[in-house]
Design a protein around this motif. Sequence first.
Motif, PDB file in Angstrom:
ATOM      1  N   ARG A  26       0.872  -1.256   0.132  1.00  0.00           N
ATOM      2  CA  ARG A  26       0.056  -0.053  -0.055  1.00  0.00           C
ATOM      3  C   ARG A  26       1.045   1.254   0.098  1.00  0.00           C
ATOM      4  NH1 ARG A  26      -5.435  -0.583   2.019  1.00  0.00           N
ATOM      5  NH2 ARG A  26      -5.356   1.631   2.320  1.00  0.00           N
ATOM      6  N   ALA A  27       1.960   1.258   0.810  1.00  0.00           N
ATOM      7  CA  ALA A  27       2.686   2.533   0.799  1.00  0.00           C
ATOM      8  C   ALA A  27       3.473   2.587  -0.539  1.00  0.00           C
ATOM      9  CB  ALA A  27       3.854   2.392   1.718  1.00  0.00           C
ATOM     10  N   ARG A  30       0.689   4.341  -2.654  1.00  0.00           N
ATOM     11  CA  ARG A  30       0.620   5.810  -2.070  1.00  0.00           C
ATOM     12  C   ARG A  30       1.743   6.670  -2.460  1.00  0.00           C
ATOM     13  NH1 ARG A  30       2.168   7.753   2.861  1.00  0.00           N
ATOM     14  NH2 ARG A  30       2.293   5.685   3.688  1.00  0.00           N
ATOM     15  N   TYR A  31       2.967   6.315  -2.365  1.00  0.00           N
ATOM     16  CA  TYR A  31       4.020   7.258  -2.974  1.00  0.00           C
ATOM     17  C   TYR A  31       4.170   7.262  -4.283  1.00  0.00           C
ATOM     18  CZ  TYR A  31       6.042   6.163   1.785  1.00  0.00           C
ATOM     19  OH  TYR A  31       6.154   5.972   3.167  1.00  0.00           O
ATOM     20  N   LEU A  34       1.516   9.966  -5.050  1.00  0.00           N
ATOM     21  CA  LEU A  34       2.074  11.211  -4.818  1.00  0.00           C
ATOM     22  C   LEU A  34       3.171  11.874  -5.831  1.00  0.00           C
ATOM     23  CD1 LEU A  34       2.554  10.660  -0.802  1.00  0.00           C
ATOM     24  CD2 LEU A  34       1.206  12.462  -1.972  1.00  0.00           C
ATOM     25  N   ASP A  39      -3.947  12.768  -6.642  1.00  0.00           N
ATOM     26  CA  ASP A  39      -4.630  12.421  -5.602  1.00  0.00           C
ATOM     27  C   ASP A  39      -6.033  11.856  -5.412  1.00  0.00           C
ATOM     28  OD1 ASP A  39      -6.155  14.347  -6.386  1.00  0.00           O
ATOM     29  OD2 ASP A  39      -5.835  16.120  -5.327  1.00  0.00           O
ATOM     30  N   PRO A  41      -8.463   9.552  -4.397  1.00  0.00           N
ATOM     31  CA  PRO A  41      -8.428   8.781  -3.105  1.00  0.00           C
ATOM     32  C   PRO A  41      -8.810   7.285  -3.184  1.00  0.00           C
ATOM     33  CG  PRO A  41     -10.727   9.884  -3.574  1.00  0.00           C
ATOM     34  CD  PRO A  41      -9.808  10.544  -4.525  1.00  0.00           C
ATOM     35  N   TYR A  43      -6.588   5.513  -4.470  1.00  0.00           N
ATOM     36  CA  TYR A  43      -5.426   4.970  -4.377  1.00  0.00           C
ATOM     37  C   TYR A  43      -4.730   4.869  -2.942  1.00  0.00           C
ATOM     38  CZ  TYR A  43      -5.109   6.286  -9.173  1.00  0.00           C
ATOM     39  OH  TYR A  43      -5.347   6.449 -10.429  1.00  0.00           O
ATOM     40  N   THR A  44      -5.745   5.403  -1.998  1.00  0.00           N
ATOM     41  CA  THR A  44      -5.233   5.710  -0.586  1.00  0.00           C
ATOM     42  C   THR A  44      -6.481   5.269   0.562  1.00  0.00           C
ATOM     43  OG1 THR A  44      -5.920   8.048  -0.406  1.00  0.00           O
ATOM     44  CG2 THR A  44      -3.563   7.559  -0.969  1.00  0.00           C
ATOM     45  N   ASP A  45      -7.726   5.152   0.004  1.00  0.00           N
ATOM     46  CA  ASP A  45      -8.699   4.967   1.050  1.00  0.00           C
ATOM     47  C   ASP A  45      -9.504   3.813   0.527  1.00  0.00           C
ATOM     48  OD1 ASP A  45     -11.365   5.748   1.928  1.00  0.00           O
ATOM     49  OD2 ASP A  45     -10.739   7.432   2.591  1.00  0.00           O
ATOM     50  N   ASP A  46      -9.644   2.957   1.292  1.00  0.00           N
ATOM     51  CA  ASP A  46     -10.385   1.627   1.070  1.00  0.00           C
ATOM     52  C   ASP A  46     -11.860   1.939   0.722  1.00  0.00           C
ATOM     53  OD1 ASP A  46      -8.514  -0.615   0.901  1.00  0.00           O
ATOM     54  OD2 ASP A  46      -8.543  -0.464   2.979  1.00  0.00           O
ATOM     55  N   VAL A  57      -8.348  -0.454  -1.971  1.00  0.00           N
ATOM     56  CA  VAL A  57      -7.238   0.434  -2.722  1.00  0.00           C
ATOM     57  C   VAL A  57      -6.808  -0.339  -3.934  1.00  0.00           C
ATOM     58  CG1 VAL A  57      -5.125   1.365  -2.405  1.00  0.00           C
ATOM     59  CG2 VAL A  57      -6.694   1.654  -0.292  1.00  0.00           C
TER      60      VAL A  57
END
Length: 164
Positions: A26-27, A30-31, A34, A39, A41, A43-46, A57
């Motif tokens: 997941r990191a 997210r990276y 970024l 941005d 969501p 990609y970062t928020d289930d 995600v």
Amino acid sequence: MSLLTEEIRALVGTSVVYTAPEPLGRAAIRYFALAVGDDNPVYTDDDAAREAGYDGVVAPPTLVCETNQYAGLPRDADGYAGHGWGIELPGTRQVRGGNAYVFHRPVRPGDVITATWTLAAADERTTSAGQDMLILTSRAEYTNQDGEPLVSNEETIIYVAVTP
């Protein structure tokens, strides 16, 4: 001068395979989002991803196409950290002719990505200015740990003879 040498002809049909040494995390998703300035969501928020119709995600679509992101490929002399065929043609300049992507399914955390690159074609042509050029077509197929297709990519690289 013929740019399409016997050595290059012999490479046509050759494949190389790169498999990630571990599942995508997941990191990393997210990276990457970024780094490319996306941005979204999903990609970062289930919850946002489920609202969009996913199980959770997902990765930005192009993450999987950046083989160096997960396969640990070294950078070449030009700083490129992806697959290259090792073709050097003195007296030419290299031009990226483009990519054509087909995205089959989202990449998820936990996927172990395998990229299979094949040099599909090598064609010789002449520019309108009379310069020789070599057009290489590569195909990359990206799959997950279950062999499910993730992305197909056709890439074109052009070598143009430089006139003195």
